[in-house]
Scaffold this active site. Structure first.
Site, PDB file in Angstrom:
ATOM      1  NE  ARG A   1      -2.043  -1.279   3.545  1.00 57.54           N
ATOM      2  CZ  ARG A   1      -2.337  -0.877   4.778  1.00 57.54           C
ATOM      3  NH1 ARG A   1      -3.436  -0.216   5.037  1.00 57.54           N
ATOM      4  NH2 ARG A   1      -1.529  -1.149   5.775  1.00 57.54           N
TER       5      ARG A   1
ATOM      6  CG  ASN B   1      -3.641  -4.410   3.693  1.00 60.75           C
ATOM      7  OD1 ASN B   1      -3.175  -4.399   2.566  1.00 60.75           O
ATOM      8  ND2 ASN B   1      -2.878  -4.351   4.771  1.00 60.75           N
TER       9      ASN B   1
END
Length: 109
Positions: free
Chosen positions: A37, A56
């Site tokens: 990320r 996530n």
């Protein structure tokens, strides 16, 4: 000649409002717990003129939403598929839509 618009930072980018898009991608593979990320956000900022987030999911995938000029969204999608990403990407599924707005930059969620 293509129209040019200016993003909030003052930098010009090709296209106008008509070429703006929303790309939602689900990245599967070993993509959680490896900085995926963070690197996705860094790459979105490098590409520029993108708003959205990386998140996530409970099933091990990472969801990436990017809004901005379609060519920039496509560049991010190409990086997700073929770039030097952390972890190991097994596949990417994406959908395209019109931008919804409401994002302030590109966030990690």
């Amino acid at each position: 000649m293509a129209a040019r618009t200016t993003n909030p930072g003052g930098a010009e980018h090709p296209g106008g409002p008509e070429d703006r898009a929303r790309m939602t991608a689900w990245v599967r593979g070993q993509v959680q717990g490896v900085g995926f990320r963070w690197f996705t956000r860094a790459n979105a900022l490098r590409i520029g003129a993108l708003d959205g987030f990386a998140l996530n999911l409970g099933d091990g995938r990472v969801q990436v939403v990017a809004e901005g000029p379609r060519a920039r969204c496509e560049e991010l999608l190409e990086w997700l598929r073929d770039g030097d990403t952390p972890g190991q990407v097994a596949g990417v599924t994406e959908i395209w839509d019109v931008p919804r707005g409401g994002y302030d930059g590109f966030a990690i969620r």
